[in-house]
Write a protein that holds these residues in place. Structure first.
Motif, PDB file in Angstrom:
ATOM      1  N   TYR A   4       0.828  -1.209   0.000  1.00  0.00           N
ATOM      2  CA  TYR A   4       0.000   0.000   0.000  1.00  0.00           C
ATOM      3  C   TYR A   4       0.856   1.250   0.000  1.00  0.00           C
ATOM      4  CZ  TYR A   4       0.809  -1.248   4.834  1.00  0.00           C
ATOM      5  OH  TYR A   4       1.393  -1.652   5.997  1.00  0.00           O
TER       6      TYR A   4
ATOM      7  N   CYS B  71      -4.190   4.202  -6.809  1.00  0.00           N
ATOM      8  CA  CYS B  71      -3.296   3.615  -5.810  1.00  0.00           C
ATOM      9  C   CYS B  71      -3.460   2.090  -5.804  1.00  0.00           C
ATOM     10  CB  CYS B  71      -3.590   4.201  -4.435  1.00  0.00           C
ATOM     11  SG  CYS B  71      -5.070   3.528  -3.677  1.00  0.00           S
ATOM     12  N   ILE B  73      -4.405   0.038  -3.605  1.00  0.00           N
ATOM     13  CA  ILE B  73      -5.610  -0.462  -2.935  1.00  0.00           C
ATOM     14  C   ILE B  73      -6.826  -0.278  -3.848  1.00  0.00           C
ATOM     15  CG2 ILE B  73      -7.182  -0.122  -0.972  1.00  0.00           C
ATOM     16  CD1 ILE B  73      -4.635   0.517   0.712  1.00  0.00           C
ATOM     17  N   CYS B  74      -6.963   0.899  -4.448  1.00  0.00           N
ATOM     18  CA  CYS B  74      -8.099   1.150  -5.342  1.00  0.00           C
ATOM     19  C   CYS B  74      -8.042   0.244  -6.579  1.00  0.00           C
ATOM     20  CB  CYS B  74      -8.121   2.609  -5.782  1.00  0.00           C
ATOM     21  SG  CYS B  74      -8.685   3.710  -4.474  1.00  0.00           S
ATOM     22  N   ASN B  76      -6.847  -2.765  -6.659  1.00  0.00           N
ATOM     23  CA  ASN B  76      -6.881  -4.173  -6.266  1.00  0.00           C
ATOM     24  C   ASN B  76      -8.327  -4.674  -6.298  1.00  0.00           C
ATOM     25  OD1 ASN B  76      -6.823  -6.648  -4.994  1.00  0.00           O
ATOM     26  ND2 ASN B  76      -5.522  -5.981  -3.301  1.00  0.00           N
ATOM     27  N   ARG B  79     -10.338  -6.035  -3.161  1.00  0.00           N
ATOM     28  CA  ARG B  79     -10.832  -5.190  -2.073  1.00  0.00           C
ATOM     29  C   ARG B  79     -12.307  -4.909  -2.290  1.00  0.00           C
ATOM     30  NH1 ARG B  79      -6.208  -3.716   1.418  1.00  0.00           N
ATOM     31  NH2 ARG B  79      -7.849  -2.529   2.454  1.00  0.00           N
ATOM     32  N   GLU B  97      -4.022  -0.516   7.588  1.00  0.00           N
ATOM     33  CA  GLU B  97      -3.613  -1.714   6.849  1.00  0.00           C
ATOM     34  C   GLU B  97      -2.838  -2.679   7.741  1.00  0.00           C
ATOM     35  OE1 GLU B  97      -4.066  -2.714   3.220  1.00  0.00           O
ATOM     36  OE2 GLU B  97      -5.734  -1.694   4.172  1.00  0.00           O
ATOM     37  N   THR B 103     -10.880  -4.935   4.674  1.00  0.00           N
ATOM     38  CA  THR B 103     -10.795  -5.362   3.275  1.00  0.00           C
ATOM     39  C   THR B 103     -11.412  -4.353   2.309  1.00  0.00           C
ATOM     40  OG1 THR B 103     -12.848  -6.575   3.564  1.00  0.00           O
ATOM     41  CG2 THR B 103     -10.801  -7.825   3.845  1.00  0.00           C
ATOM     42  N   VAL B 105     -12.007  -0.154   0.913  1.00  0.00           N
ATOM     43  CA  VAL B 105     -11.108   0.851   0.351  1.00  0.00           C
ATOM     44  C   VAL B 105     -11.074   2.078   1.276  1.00  0.00           C
ATOM     45  CG1 VAL B 105     -11.309   0.062  -2.031  1.00  0.00           C
ATOM     46  CG2 VAL B 105     -12.991   1.695  -1.126  1.00  0.00           C
ATOM     47  N   TYR B 106     -10.294   3.078   0.892  1.00  0.00           N
ATOM     48  CA  TYR B 106     -10.095   4.251   1.748  1.00  0.00           C
ATOM     49  C   TYR B 106     -10.497   5.542   1.064  1.00  0.00           C
ATOM     50  CZ  TYR B 106      -7.361   1.152   4.691  1.00  0.00           C
ATOM     51  OH  TYR B 106      -6.964   0.131   5.492  1.00  0.00           O
TER      52      TYR B 106
END
Lengths: 200, 200
Positions: A4, B71, B73-74, B76, B79, B97, B103, B105-106
């Motif tokens: 991340y 990013c 995470i986005c 992936n 998620r 994290e 699991t 997103v942010y």
């Protein structure tokens, strides 16, 4: 670091973490701070790093840091070139100068003898000092190494080398709190220590 | 600084001193440390600064820092993109994290509302959050702003904007930190922990 995080950021954090007294949390904080700055400010910082490293070297005479051939103190004709004050670090010159009491010149050893740390006399700017004293124009050498075991040992070692050259060797008086670092001594204490210097 | 210092060194000290939580003495220590490093190491540091600043920007979706368009995470697909955890700072994502429990997103606000510091809703990445929730695919928004006056105010402000969009808005639980000593917990934390007590 985990996925991340982003490589250029991880790299910057890593670089900050290599600096002395900067832990991982501080390195993170500094790196995130850099990202909030304008690009021009970051470039200024990067250039300051490179310029300082490129342009600063040892003074040909006293081994202090300078961007010229000779440092401002060695090239100042008003300074008494017959008295040398021997210090461990360039920052100790700054500390001594703050007293505004000392009119002689300096010699920076860039460390102290420490067999435990693998620092012998050859790792320090000692031969340069002996060469200066050897030319016969020096009357007094004042030892202003730190009041630590290593600093004391270095002062004693140097005095044994210097005295046969017919020069007076003195030592800063114990006005300096023993165990402290010269850089952090206040001006008055340093000035007192200079006044009360004794034969070694 | 006085004449016994050299301009490129003074400049470097000055640059270090502008960083957060670095005072004059620390800046001096860091600058002298830089001069002891090999030139290639200093260049690496300088490049790390410039590269980080040049290549890192906000993720198009969550406003976290990234060197790609989106990013890690986005982008992936594993998620859960229907749950958004709202945090103040990129480093809060790193902290979340680390739990390895989340699991979703942010969304990174890059601060909290603070009228005293002149930080209004427009200074934060709030319209990006509203746009994400507005597209209808989000089921829950978890507020994970800091438990400070500013963080709380921001969470309340956001929940008022988000609830009319038909999304569930939750907040991290308050309570005693695991491993802490009850004796040293402050009254407010203890009161909140009591309020939020759960069946055993």
């Amino acid at each position: 670091m985990s996925s991340y995080n982003v490589a250029p950021l991880d790299n910057l954090i890593d670089q900050f973490e290599r600096l002395p007294n900067i832990g991982h949390k501080s390195a993170q904080r500094l790196a995130y701070h850099i990202l909030t700055l304008p690009e021009s400010t970051v470039k200024e910082f990067a250039n300051a790093l490179i310029n300082a490293k490129k342009s600063i070297h040892f003074c040909k005479s006293c081994c202090n840091l300078t961007d010229k051939e000779y440092c401002p103190i060695c090239s100042n004709s008003k300074r008494d070139a017959s008295t040398i004050c021997v210090v461990e670090r360039p920052r100790d010159v700054v500390a001594m100068e703050r007293t505004q009491e000392y009119t002689g010149v300096y010699h920076v050893l860039h460390g102290a003898i420490s067999p435990l740390m693998g620092i012998g006399p050859d790792s320090l700017c000692i031969k340069e000092l002996l060469a200066r004293v050897g030319n016969g124009e020096i009357k007094e050498v004042i030892m202003a190494t730190n009041p630590t075991v290593e600093g004391e040992a270095t002062a004693v070692y140097l005095s044994k080398l210097l005295k046969p050259l017919g020069v007076k060797v003195t030592h800063l008086a114990y006005g300096i709190p023993v165990g402290a670092d010269l850089t952090y001594a206040d001006e008055i204490t340093l000035a007192r220590a200079l006044e009360g210097r004794t034969d070694l």
